[in-house]
Design a protein around this motif. Structure first.
Motif, mmCIF file in Angstrom:
data_model
loop_
_atom_site.group_PDB
_atom_site.id
_atom_site.type_symbol
_atom_site.label_atom_id
_atom_site.label_comp_id
_atom_site.label_asym_id
_atom_site.label_seq_id
_atom_site.Cartn_x
_atom_site.Cartn_y
_atom_site.Cartn_z
ATOM 1 N N ARG A 43 0.858 -1.194 -0.104
ATOM 2 C CA ARG A 43 -0.002 -0.075 -0.035
ATOM 3 C C ARG A 43 0.631 1.255 0.186
ATOM 4 N N ALA A 44 1.831 1.206 0.724
ATOM 5 C CA ALA A 44 2.865 2.529 0.987
ATOM 6 C C ALA A 44 3.829 2.577 -0.607
ATOM 7 N N TYR A 45 4.152 1.497 -1.011
ATOM 8 C CA TYR A 45 4.792 1.527 -2.385
ATOM 9 C C TYR A 45 3.716 2.139 -3.447
ATOM 10 N N GLU A 46 2.501 1.585 -3.419
ATOM 11 C CA GLU A 46 1.386 2.065 -4.294
ATOM 12 C C GLU A 46 1.140 3.536 -4.186
ATOM 13 N N GLU A 47 1.170 4.057 -3.146
ATOM 14 C CA GLU A 47 0.994 5.630 -2.777
ATOM 15 C C GLU A 47 1.954 6.425 -3.277
ATOM 16 N N LEU A 48 3.143 5.787 -2.944
ATOM 17 C CA LEU A 48 4.389 6.586 -3.263
ATOM 18 C C LEU A 48 4.463 6.716 -4.901
ATOM 19 N N PHE A 49 4.022 5.608 -5.596
ATOM 20 C CA PHE A 49 4.159 5.759 -7.316
ATOM 21 C C PHE A 49 2.936 6.638 -7.790
ATOM 22 N N SER A 50 1.932 6.504 -6.875
ATOM 23 C CA SER A 50 0.729 7.153 -7.230
ATOM 24 C C SER A 50 0.935 8.471 -7.288
ATOM 25 N N GLN A 51 1.456 9.240 -6.270
ATOM 26 C CA GLN A 51 1.730 10.409 -6.018
ATOM 27 C C GLN A 51 2.800 11.033 -6.810
ATOM 28 N N TYR A 52 3.960 10.198 -7.190
ATOM 29 C CA TYR A 52 4.901 10.751 -7.995
ATOM 30 C C TYR A 52 4.288 10.781 -9.548
ATOM 31 N N ALA A 53 3.403 9.813 -9.931
ATOM 32 C CA ALA A 53 2.986 9.881 -11.436
ATOM 33 C C ALA A 53 1.969 11.106 -11.245
ATOM 34 N N ARG A 54 1.357 11.461 -10.345
ATOM 35 C CA ARG A 54 0.417 12.281 -10.265
ATOM 36 C C ARG A 54 1.173 13.778 -10.453
ATOM 37 N N PHE A 55 2.058 14.050 -9.580
ATOM 38 C CA PHE A 55 2.608 15.417 -9.912
ATOM 39 C C PHE A 55 3.408 15.710 -11.063
ATOM 40 N N MET A 56 4.067 14.460 -11.525
ATOM 41 C CA MET A 56 4.804 14.494 -12.834
ATOM 42 C C MET A 56 3.877 14.943 -13.941
ATOM 43 N N MET A 57 2.824 14.202 -13.985
ATOM 44 C CA MET A 57 1.854 14.377 -15.078
ATOM 45 C C MET A 57 1.322 15.909 -14.895
ATOM 46 N N MET A 58 0.807 16.381 -13.749
ATOM 47 C CA MET A 58 0.201 17.714 -13.449
ATOM 48 C C MET A 58 1.436 18.754 -13.858
ATOM 49 N N LEU A 59 2.496 18.569 -13.541
ATOM 50 C CA LEU A 59 3.501 19.645 -13.968
ATOM 51 C C LEU A 59 3.776 19.717 -15.164
ATOM 52 N N ARG A 60 4.039 18.666 -15.824
ATOM 53 C CA ARG A 60 4.236 18.425 -17.296
ATOM 54 C C ARG A 60 3.168 19.011 -18.074
ATOM 55 N N LEU A 150 10.278 -12.631 -8.510
ATOM 56 C CA LEU A 150 9.964 -11.523 -9.333
ATOM 57 C C LEU A 150 11.381 -11.103 -10.042
ATOM 58 N N GLU A 151 11.550 -10.943 -11.401
ATOM 59 C CA GLU A 151 12.825 -10.673 -11.858
ATOM 60 C C GLU A 151 12.616 -9.376 -12.009
ATOM 61 N N ASP A 152 13.918 -8.714 -12.151
ATOM 62 C CA ASP A 152 13.834 -7.134 -12.443
ATOM 63 C C ASP A 152 13.549 -6.826 -13.724
ATOM 64 N N LEU A 153 12.875 -5.720 -13.855
ATOM 65 C CA LEU A 153 12.126 -5.366 -15.178
ATOM 66 C C LEU A 153 13.229 -4.458 -15.798
ATOM 67 N N PRO A 154 13.405 -4.577 -17.132
ATOM 68 C CA PRO A 154 14.181 -3.550 -17.932
ATOM 69 C C PRO A 154 13.359 -2.210 -18.067
ATOM 70 N N PHE A 155 12.056 -2.053 -17.770
ATOM 71 C CA PHE A 155 11.398 -1.057 -18.052
ATOM 72 C C PHE A 155 10.368 -0.776 -16.925
ATOM 73 N N TYR A 156 9.917 0.592 -17.090
ATOM 74 C CA TYR A 156 8.667 0.801 -15.957
ATOM 75 C C TYR A 156 7.464 1.023 -16.581
ATOM 76 N N LEU A 157 6.402 0.822 -16.152
ATOM 77 C CA LEU A 157 5.044 1.462 -16.625
ATOM 78 C C LEU A 157 4.542 2.501 -15.927
ATOM 79 N N GLY A 158 4.336 3.881 -16.541
ATOM 80 C CA GLY A 158 3.910 4.925 -15.880
ATOM 81 C C GLY A 158 4.759 5.536 -14.925
ATOM 82 N N GLY A 159 4.313 6.825 -14.445
ATOM 83 C CA GLY A 159 5.153 7.741 -13.631
ATOM 84 C C GLY A 159 5.981 8.640 -14.243
#
Length: 193
Positions: A43-60, A150-159
């Motif tokens: 839950r904490a990691y989801e919220e962290l990534f959610s807040q990050y994606a939100r302000f990155m998109m808003m500012l951009r 869970l293997e390392d991902l070479p990419f991310y989705l979102g954010g």
């Protein structure tokens, strides 16, 4: 059989049963604590990534469209703190590195008025590069902390947004092919049929 043997046997059986109940209780409690912590972490990691994606998109969006923006920086700060409270040390270090990388973007973007003095797309993209790399590093550190399967991902989705290679498997100008690789086609057909 004499009385002493019966008493010792009964006492031994009772002691074994009591120890079994105590050990079972401790194991059950430990498993429940691990599940509780894992749920809190997710839950904490989801919220962290959610807040990050939100302000990155808003500012951009605000800078590109020259519109005012009001970002809730308190929510971002709380999400960083909340995630670090439940994170194992390796993840907490990656969260710290991520927060410092995001600061590079914020120093370049949030200090400028998007209406009167907007940042152009090139600056937005360049400023987001450290955050994109740290985003992927944090994501993979979290995945490793969740389990060996869970293997390392070479990419991310979102954010992170922008036309840069960090966190992408393919260059942004070359979308990936939707064709099924030859080795996977028969397998997918068999599953579908």
């Amino acid at each position: 059989m004499d009385t002493a043997t019966v008493i010792i046997t009964a006492f031994g059986g009772a002691l074994s049963a009591t120890l079994g109940v105590l050990v079972g209780g401790m194991v059950t409690r430990r498993v429940q604590e691990r599940h509780w912590l894992r749920d809190k972490q997710l839950r904490a990691y989801e919220e962290l990534f959610s807040q990050y994606a939100r302000f990155m998109m808003m500012l951009r969006q605000a800078h590109l469209s020259r519109t005012p923006v009001d970002v809730d920086w308190g929510a971002w700060s709380v999400s960083l703190t909340s995630a670090s409270l439940v994170a194992p040390l390796a993840v907490a270090r990656a969260i710290d590195a991520f927060g410092r990388a995001v600061s590079v973007f914020l120093d370049a973007v949030s200090t400028r008025d998007p209406v009167a003095n907007p940042v152009d797309e090139e600056i937005l993209t360049e400023a987001s590069r450290p955050a994109a790399a740290a985003h992927l590093a944090l994501l993979n550190t979290i995945r490793r902390s969740m389990g060996r399967s869970l293997e390392d991902l070479p990419f991310y989705l979102g954010g992170t947004l922008g036309r840069h290679p960090e966190g992408t498997e393919f260059p942004r100008d070359e979308p990936p092919s939707l064709a099924v690789p030859d080795g996977e086609a028969p397998e997918r057909l068999n599953r579908a049929g």
